[in-house]
Write a protein that holds these residues in place. Structure first.
Motif, PDB file in Angstrom:
ATOM      1  N   GLN A  12       0.893  -1.153   0.000  1.00 42.56           N
ATOM      2  CA  GLN A  12       0.000   0.000   0.000  1.00 42.56           C
ATOM      3  C   GLN A  12       0.931   1.202   0.000  1.00 42.56           C
ATOM      4  OE1 GLN A  12      -2.169  -0.585   3.610  1.00 42.56           O
ATOM      5  NE2 GLN A  12      -3.644  -1.943   2.667  1.00 42.56           N
ATOM      6  N   THR A  13       0.753   2.088  -0.944  1.00 40.41           N
ATOM      7  CA  THR A  13       1.665   3.224  -1.041  1.00 40.41           C
ATOM      8  C   THR A  13       0.896   4.528  -1.053  1.00 40.41           C
ATOM      9  OG1 THR A  13       1.673   3.121  -3.454  1.00 40.41           O
ATOM     10  CG2 THR A  13       3.395   1.908  -2.316  1.00 40.41           C
ATOM     11  N   VAL A  14       1.546   5.565  -0.582  1.00 37.56           N
ATOM     12  CA  VAL A  14       1.034   6.920  -0.643  1.00 37.56           C
ATOM     13  C   VAL A  14       2.122   7.760  -1.284  1.00 37.56           C
ATOM     14  CG1 VAL A  14       0.220   8.899   0.680  1.00 37.56           C
ATOM     15  CG2 VAL A  14      -0.349   6.582   1.433  1.00 37.56           C
ATOM     16  N   ALA A  15       1.761   8.524  -2.300  1.00 42.80           N
ATOM     17  CA  ALA A  15       2.760   9.323  -3.015  1.00 42.80           C
ATOM     18  C   ALA A  15       2.157  10.659  -3.413  1.00 42.80           C
ATOM     19  CB  ALA A  15       3.246   8.582  -4.256  1.00 42.80           C
ATOM     20  N   GLN A  16       3.022  11.620  -3.646  1.00 47.52           N
ATOM     21  CA  GLN A  16       2.587  12.929  -4.139  1.00 47.52           C
ATOM     22  C   GLN A  16       2.883  13.011  -5.623  1.00 47.52           C
ATOM     23  OE1 GLN A  16       4.597  15.922  -1.857  1.00 47.52           O
ATOM     24  NE2 GLN A  16       3.331  15.599  -0.067  1.00 47.52           N
ATOM     25  N   ASP A  18       1.224  13.426  -9.859  1.00 45.73           N
ATOM     26  CA  ASP A  18       0.148  13.031 -10.752  1.00 45.73           C
ATOM     27  C   ASP A  18      -0.273  11.599 -10.434  1.00 45.73           C
ATOM     28  OD1 ASP A  18      -1.474  13.337 -13.298  1.00 45.73           O
ATOM     29  OD2 ASP A  18      -0.232  11.585 -13.771  1.00 45.73           O
ATOM     30  N   GLY A  19      -1.547  11.394 -10.134  1.00 39.85           N
ATOM     31  CA  GLY A  19      -2.036  10.088  -9.712  1.00 39.85           C
ATOM     32  C   GLY A  19      -1.718   8.975 -10.692  1.00 39.85           C
ATOM     33  N   VAL A  20      -1.991   9.196 -11.964  1.00 44.39           N
ATOM     34  CA  VAL A  20      -1.756   8.179 -12.986  1.00 44.39           C
ATOM     35  C   VAL A  20      -0.275   7.831 -13.047  1.00 44.39           C
ATOM     36  CG1 VAL A  20      -1.902   7.642 -15.445  1.00 44.39           C
ATOM     37  CG2 VAL A  20      -3.755   8.901 -14.331  1.00 44.39           C
ATOM     38  N   GLN A  21       0.570   8.843 -13.140  1.00 44.91           N
ATOM     39  CA  GLN A  21       2.004   8.601 -13.264  1.00 44.91           C
ATOM     40  C   GLN A  21       2.567   7.922 -12.018  1.00 44.91           C
ATOM     41  OE1 GLN A  21       3.711   8.976 -16.163  1.00 44.91           O
ATOM     42  NE2 GLN A  21       5.159   7.739 -15.017  1.00 44.91           N
ATOM     43  N   GLU A  22       2.105   8.312 -10.835  1.00 46.93           N
ATOM     44  CA  GLU A  22       2.599   7.702  -9.599  1.00 46.93           C
ATOM     45  C   GLU A  22       2.198   6.225  -9.515  1.00 46.93           C
ATOM     46  OE1 GLU A  22       4.728   8.804  -7.366  1.00 46.93           O
ATOM     47  OE2 GLU A  22       4.922  10.639  -8.507  1.00 46.93           O
ATOM     48  N   ILE A  23       0.975   5.909  -9.896  1.00 46.27           N
ATOM     49  CA  ILE A  23       0.523   4.510  -9.887  1.00 46.27           C
ATOM     50  C   ILE A  23       1.361   3.676 -10.847  1.00 46.27           C
ATOM     51  CG2 ILE A  23      -1.386   2.968 -10.521  1.00 46.27           C
ATOM     52  CD1 ILE A  23      -3.254   5.242  -9.454  1.00 46.27           C
ATOM     53  N   LEU A  24       1.568   4.181 -12.056  1.00 49.37           N
ATOM     54  CA  LEU A  24       2.338   3.436 -13.054  1.00 49.37           C
ATOM     55  C   LEU A  24       3.803   3.307 -12.665  1.00 49.37           C
ATOM     56  CD1 LEU A  24       0.684   4.929 -16.252  1.00 49.37           C
ATOM     57  CD2 LEU A  24       0.301   2.664 -15.257  1.00 49.37           C
ATOM     58  N   THR A  25       4.372   4.356 -12.077  1.00 49.52           N
ATOM     59  CA  THR A  25       5.765   4.311 -11.641  1.00 49.52           C
ATOM     60  C   THR A  25       5.947   3.297 -10.525  1.00 49.52           C
ATOM     61  OG1 THR A  25       6.160   6.602 -12.299  1.00 49.52           O
ATOM     62  CG2 THR A  25       7.662   5.676 -10.654  1.00 49.52           C
ATOM     63  N   GLN A  26       5.050   3.305  -9.543  1.00 47.69           N
ATOM     64  CA  GLN A  26       5.124   2.336  -8.446  1.00 47.69           C
ATOM     65  C   GLN A  26       4.984   0.907  -8.975  1.00 47.69           C
ATOM     66  OE1 GLN A  26       5.787   2.687  -5.136  1.00 47.69           O
ATOM     67  NE2 GLN A  26       6.190   4.840  -5.517  1.00 47.69           N
ATOM     68  N   ALA A  27       4.064   0.700  -9.901  1.00 46.53           N
ATOM     69  CA  ALA A  27       3.852  -0.637 -10.468  1.00 46.53           C
ATOM     70  C   ALA A  27       5.109  -1.125 -11.180  1.00 46.53           C
ATOM     71  CB  ALA A  27       2.668  -0.618 -11.432  1.00 46.53           C
ATOM     72  N   GLU A  28       5.759  -0.232 -11.922  1.00 49.96           N
ATOM     73  CA  GLU A  28       6.982  -0.611 -12.633  1.00 49.96           C
ATOM     74  C   GLU A  28       8.134  -0.848 -11.652  1.00 49.96           C
ATOM     75  OE1 GLU A  28      10.125   1.229 -15.849  1.00 49.96           O
ATOM     76  OE2 GLU A  28       8.071   1.971 -15.864  1.00 49.96           O
ATOM     77  N   THR A  29       8.289   0.052 -10.691  1.00 45.46           N
ATOM     78  CA  THR A  29       9.375  -0.061  -9.714  1.00 45.46           C
ATOM     79  C   THR A  29       9.273  -1.352  -8.908  1.00 45.46           C
ATOM     80  OG1 THR A  29       9.526   2.339  -9.536  1.00 45.46           O
ATOM     81  CG2 THR A  29      10.463   1.061  -7.719  1.00 45.46           C
ATOM     82  N   LEU A  30       8.059  -1.700  -8.497  1.00 44.65           N
ATOM     83  CA  LEU A  30       7.838  -2.891  -7.672  1.00 44.65           C
ATOM     84  C   LEU A  30       7.651  -4.162  -8.499  1.00 44.65           C
ATOM     85  CD1 LEU A  30       5.440  -1.224  -5.084  1.00 44.65           C
ATOM     86  CD2 LEU A  30       7.851  -1.826  -4.750  1.00 44.65           C
ATOM     87  N   ASP A  31       7.638  -4.020  -9.831  1.00 42.67           N
ATOM     88  CA  ASP A  31       7.475  -5.145 -10.750  1.00 42.67           C
ATOM     89  C   ASP A  31       6.247  -5.981 -10.383  1.00 42.67           C
ATOM     90  OD1 ASP A  31       8.097  -6.757 -12.935  1.00 42.67           O
ATOM     91  OD2 ASP A  31       9.359  -8.092 -11.735  1.00 42.67           O
ATOM     92  N   VAL A  32       5.097  -5.301 -10.319  1.00 39.32           N
ATOM     93  CA  VAL A  32       3.856  -5.954  -9.887  1.00 39.32           C
ATOM     94  C   VAL A  32       3.197  -6.737 -11.019  1.00 39.32           C
ATOM     95  CG1 VAL A  32       3.462  -4.188  -8.143  1.00 39.32           C
ATOM     96  CG2 VAL A  32       2.362  -3.966 -10.360  1.00 39.32           C
ATOM     97  N   ASP A  33       2.383  -7.702 -10.644  1.00 40.97           N
ATOM     98  CA  ASP A  33       1.583  -8.474 -11.591  1.00 40.97           C
ATOM     99  C   ASP A  33       0.174  -7.915 -11.712  1.00 40.97           C
ATOM    100  OD1 ASP A  33       3.618 -10.434 -12.055  1.00 40.97           O
ATOM    101  OD2 ASP A  33       3.111 -11.316 -10.122  1.00 40.97           O
TER     102      ASP A  33
END
Length: 87
Positions: A12-16, A18-33
């Motif tokens: 579960q992450t909280v970030a400051q 752009d919502g779309v960009q932060e979600i996509l960046t976290q997904a890529e960084t964490l290599d999520v499925d």
């Protein structure tokens, strides 16, 4: 709460930013499925089923996206700990 009792690994992450960009960046960084997120539909439910952030994430994500509409009376999960800072 159910995720904590499962064998799944989740974040579960909280970030400051752009919502779309932060979600996509976290997904890529964490290599999520899977990206799981709730979505707010627009005010006109006849024309809008999914919110604009969710639509953009769906269009740009490199993994599966699970969308859920928020419950009417959300219950605060024990997994979230809120701390109010006073300064």
């Amino acid at each position: 709460d159910l995720l904590e009792k499962s064998d799944l690994t989740f974040w579960q992450t909280v970030a400051q930013g752009d919502g779309v960009q932060e979600i996509l960046t976290q997904a890529e960084t964490l290599d999520v499925d899977l990206i799981a997120m709730s979505t707010q539909a627009g005010r006109d439910l006849e024309r809008t089923i999914v919110g604009s952030v969710a639509m953009k994430v769906l269009g740009r994500a490199d993994c599966a996206v699970l969308l859920q509409r928020p419950v009417a009376n959300p219950v605060a999960s024990r997994a979230w700990k809120f701390h109010e800072s006073r300064g």
